[in-house]
Write a protein that holds these residues in place. Structure first.
Motif, PDB file in Angstrom:
ATOM      1  N   ASN A  68       0.616  -1.270   0.025  1.00  0.00           N
ATOM      2  CA  ASN A  68       0.223  -0.017   0.057  1.00  0.00           C
ATOM      3  C   ASN A  68       0.974   1.033  -0.152  1.00  0.00           C
ATOM      4  O   ASN A  68       1.501   1.720   1.017  1.00  0.00           O
ATOM      5  CB  ASN A  68      -0.982  -0.036   1.379  1.00  0.00           C
ATOM      6  N   PRO A  69       1.179   1.737  -1.288  1.00  0.00           N
ATOM      7  CA  PRO A  69       2.064   2.717  -1.302  1.00  0.00           C
ATOM      8  C   PRO A  69       1.657   4.213  -0.516  1.00  0.00           C
ATOM      9  O   PRO A  69       2.526   4.674   0.087  1.00  0.00           O
ATOM     10  CB  PRO A  69       1.963   3.215  -2.789  1.00  0.00           C
ATOM     11  N   GLN A  70       0.251   4.477  -0.329  1.00  0.00           N
ATOM     12  CA  GLN A  70       0.009   5.445   0.346  1.00  0.00           C
ATOM     13  C   GLN A  70       0.154   5.491   1.754  1.00  0.00           C
ATOM     14  O   GLN A  70       0.593   6.301   2.571  1.00  0.00           O
ATOM     15  CB  GLN A  70      -1.493   6.010   0.087  1.00  0.00           C
ATOM     16  N   LEU A  71      -0.231   4.136   2.396  1.00  0.00           N
ATOM     17  CA  LEU A  71       0.070   3.874   3.664  1.00  0.00           C
ATOM     18  C   LEU A  71       1.563   3.919   4.038  1.00  0.00           C
ATOM     19  O   LEU A  71       2.000   4.355   5.159  1.00  0.00           O
ATOM     20  CB  LEU A  71      -0.548   2.567   4.071  1.00  0.00           C
ATOM     21  N   ALA A  72       2.393   3.459   3.203  1.00  0.00           N
ATOM     22  CA  ALA A  72       3.890   3.331   3.505  1.00  0.00           C
ATOM     23  C   ALA A  72       4.390   4.808   3.606  1.00  0.00           C
ATOM     24  O   ALA A  72       5.123   5.006   4.304  1.00  0.00           O
ATOM     25  CB  ALA A  72       4.421   2.616   2.253  1.00  0.00           C
ATOM     26  N   ALA A  86       2.564   7.597   4.308  1.00  0.00           N
ATOM     27  CA  ALA A  86       2.050   8.096   5.445  1.00  0.00           C
ATOM     28  C   ALA A  86       3.093   7.424   6.719  1.00  0.00           C
ATOM     29  O   ALA A  86       2.836   8.392   7.688  1.00  0.00           O
ATOM     30  CB  ALA A  86       0.528   7.743   5.733  1.00  0.00           C
ATOM     31  N   SER A  87       3.463   6.406   6.816  1.00  0.00           N
ATOM     32  CA  SER A  87       4.152   6.027   7.895  1.00  0.00           C
ATOM     33  C   SER A  87       5.509   6.391   7.655  1.00  0.00           C
ATOM     34  O   SER A  87       6.536   6.000   8.453  1.00  0.00           O
ATOM     35  CB  SER A  87       4.255   4.298   7.927  1.00  0.00           C
ATOM     36  N   GLY A  88       6.096   7.410   6.769  1.00  0.00           N
ATOM     37  CA  GLY A  88       7.431   7.929   6.877  1.00  0.00           C
ATOM     38  C   GLY A  88       8.177   7.273   6.032  1.00  0.00           C
ATOM     39  O   GLY A  88       9.552   7.506   5.892  1.00  0.00           O
ATOM     40  N   ILE A  89       7.870   6.585   5.008  1.00  0.00           N
ATOM     41  CA  ILE A  89       8.895   5.549   4.348  1.00  0.00           C
ATOM     42  C   ILE A  89       9.035   6.613   2.788  1.00  0.00           C
ATOM     43  O   ILE A  89       8.062   7.154   2.378  1.00  0.00           O
ATOM     44  CB  ILE A  89       8.138   4.314   3.771  1.00  0.00           C
TER      45      ILE A  89
END
Lengths: 349, 302
Positions: free
Chosen positions: B188-192, B194-197
């Motif tokens: 999940n690119p958006q979630l990644a 958003a988690s600072g990746i």
């Protein structure tokens, strides 16, 4: 006689140039038909087809075996039915529809990019079958002596046959253009564009999008197969190696350069990219040696470069798609054309 | 019977090459989220970059034991890995990233990759010409493994290297921060994000890993057969895509298993059907997978 000695080569060169132009325009007309077919699929529906050459090839072979004489010694192919050329063209269009259904029905409901992989595959497979299968289409030797439409009549009337071919190709191009133009400007075409923009939204307003996608894929395939049929009767000979995957990429370049979703753009793209592709070998001698000896690779490089540059810098192509609601009503109606006039006057007024 | 065993062994060798290339393809497919049609041409580039060192520069070196090539192949492979990764990262920076930033669909990226593939094939032809080439000439003895089934030392190395690459890729994906970030971005690119990746760095890392895998696969292909400007595009594109889809997009182990499946079926099929139909086998597998299990045999996640 001496007077003409100096002028003769110039006249021959001019005649050669004219012959080249007639042949070139015939080729562009046939390629334009193909680009129109791809425009229905990619330009209007957003369906990706990397197997354009497969439809072209099936059309060419089908029309050939329907109209050819029965196989002679050392030849083996199906058909050889000696049917009239127009029947061959109809058969080619039918074969294009069958191929489109065979490829489209299982894959069109899946992820869009799977179709890209499947179509590039089908083109490779069909070429290898044509090359391998004994008794199908005479394998690598190809089919020769495909009848040429109106050739006898042209010679009786004293017409140059190359011009007749150009006229035939141009008339078919015009007919296909009108059909595609009206189909895509109709409510049917509007659904296709809705699918391209957002398939789920189109489905949510009750459109059976899968059916529309199959219909658009079939119509595109039929048009491409017709182009193949005309090609076969124009050259009089078809062989498997002529149907390289690169042909597909050339047609894609024409559509991207001309403008996806614009039928006039599709034809313009065929002309513009055709000029680059067929024109470069003409200037081969004038190029520096390093380029001149590798002219065929250089023009391939240019094709790839054109795809990438247009996608990056001018994704709408030379002639962008016109935003229309229907053919009776342009987007924003008349006001959009009058408003700028009004505002331009205001500062002075 | 022994003919089938022999064909199976050849199939495993070919399948290793397909699988190695498909592992790279499935990573870019899963993380970059588009079908890269230039992947097979990056493979061809890898073959020729190695040829540049052992052929053009003449750095072949003394033969390595029973292998058909010399120690020069080691720097050649490193050069090819670096070169292919660099080209992959550069095309992403120049072409794919601007398209991505503009919000272009994955189909547009696939069309762009087609253009890049054409340019790569043309460039390879301009530099090295259209003729076929080989790294080395001469006949090399094959070893008998059992019965009358023979295998060349080169071919054993191909299988061993593919296994080693799969282990290395496992360690990278599950034991390093980059690997974790790659799996997160694939999921999940958006979630990644958003988690600072830093997902752009992850994508860059993916191109480097995929470039390394496909460069090695290219050299293996050329060792097993020969170099040609369109070798990757003509012989490997469909098998690799078939392997990726059979294995599930984004799943490297699935891609490796799919590669072996495609390779073995392709070779064993020649027992019953004309070799001219060999290219149809990966296609049939591909279509069967698309219809029966479009998410792949092993599920489509890393």
């Amino acid at each position: 006689m001496d007077i003409y000695a100096g002028e003769l080569p110039a006249l021959i060169a001019l005649a050669g140039g004219l012959n080249w132009t007639v042949g070139f325009l015939t080729t562009v007309a046939i390629l334009g038909i193909l680009v129109l077919g791809l425009n229905i699929q990619w330009g209007y529906t957003g369906t990706i087809n990397f197997g354009v050459v497969a439809f072209f090839m099936v059309g060419a072979y089908t029309s050939a075996v329907l109209t050819l004489d029965p196989p002679r010694e050392f030849e083996s192919y199906v058909g050889g039915l000696e049917l009239p050329v127009p029947v061959g063209w109809l058969g080619a269009m039918l074969a294009g529809a069958v191929l489109a259904l065979a490829v489209g029905l299982p894959t069109l409901r899946l992820r869009d990019d799977f179709l890209a992989i499947a179509t590039i595959g089908i083109a490779t497979i069909l070429r290898s079958i044509a090359n391998t299968q004994e008794g199908l289409v005479n394998r690598a030797r190809g089919l020769n002596g495909i009848p040429r439409p109106l050739q006898q009549q042209a010679s009786d009337a004293g017409l140059d046959y190359d011009w007749v071919l150009l006229a035939i190709a141009a008339l078919v191009l015009l007919a296909v253009y009108l059909v595609v133009h009206h189909a895509t400007a109709s409510p049917w075409g509007r659904v296709l564009r809705a699918i391209r923009e957002n398939e789920e939204t189109a489905r949510s307003v009750g459109k059976p999008t899968a059916n529309y996608r199959v219909q658009s894929f079939v119509l595109g395939g039929v048009v491409m197969a017709l182009a193949g049929a005309i090609w076969a009767h124009r050259t009089g000979t078809v062989a498997p190696d002529a149907f390289d995957n690169f042909f597909t990429f050339l047609v894609w370049t024409m559509l991207i350069v001309g403008g996806s979703g614009n039928n006039r753009g599709a034809v313009l793209g065929a002309l513009a990219v055709g000029l680059v592709w067929f024109g470069i070998p003409l200037v081969q001698e004038d190029l520096p040696d390093a380029l001149g000896t590798r002219v065929f690779q250089v023009r391939q490089m240019l094709i790839g470069l054109m795809i990438v540059l247009f996608l990056l810098l001018r994704p709408q192509g030379l002639l962008p798609e016109e935003k229309t609601v229907s053919r009776h009503l342009r987007a924003g109606g008349r006001r959009q054309t009058r408003w700028p006039l009004f505002t331009r006057r205001r500062p002075g007024g | 019977m022994s003919e089938i065993v022999h064909l199976t062994v050849i199939g495993l060798i070919v399948g290793s090459i397909i699988g190695l290339g498909a592992m790279g393809l499935t990573l870019t497919y899963g993380i970059l989220r588009f079908a890269n049609f230039a992947h097979a041409d990056l493979m061809t580039l890898g073959m020729y970059l190695a040829f540049f060192v052992v052929g053009d520069l003449g750095l072949a070196g003394a033969e390595l034991g029973p292998l058909s090539f010399g120690w020069g192949m080691i720097p050649a492979a490193l050069f090819a890995i670096a070169g292919v990764s660099l080209v992959a990262v550069a095309t992403d920076r120049i072409v794919f990233r601007p398209l991505r930033d503009r919000g272009s669909g994955f189909l547009t990226l696939a069309v762009a990759s087609l253009g890049i593939g054409i340019m790569l094939r043309a460039a390879i032809q301009i530099v090295w010409g259209p003729a076929q080439r080989r790294y080395t000439t001469g006949i090399h003895e094959a070893w008998t493994i059992f019965g009358d089934v023979k295998i060349k030392p080169d071919q054993l190395l191909i299988i061993a290297l593919t296994a080693a690459a799969a282990v290395l890729l496992y360690l990278l994906l599950y034991r390093t921060r980059l690997g974790t970030a790659m799996r997160a971005t694939s999921d999940n690119p958006q979630l990644a994000e958003a988690s600072g990746i830093d997902t752009e760095r992850v994508r860059q890392g993916t191109w480097i890993v995929a470039g390394a895998l496909i460069a090695v696969a290219g050299i293996m292909f050329a060792v097993q057969s020969q170099l040609r400007f369109n070798a990757g595009f003509e012989f490997m594109l469909l098998p690799m895509f078939a392997a990726v889809i059979v294995g599930g997009i984004g799943n490297p182990w699935g891609a490796l298993a799919g590669g072996l499946l495609v390779g073995v079926s392709q070779e064993v099929s020649t027992e019953w059907i004309d070799t001219g139909f060999k290219p149809a086998i990966p296609f049939v597998i591909l279509i069967a997978a698309l219809i029966l299990r479009p998410r792949g045999l092993f599920g489509s996640t890393i």
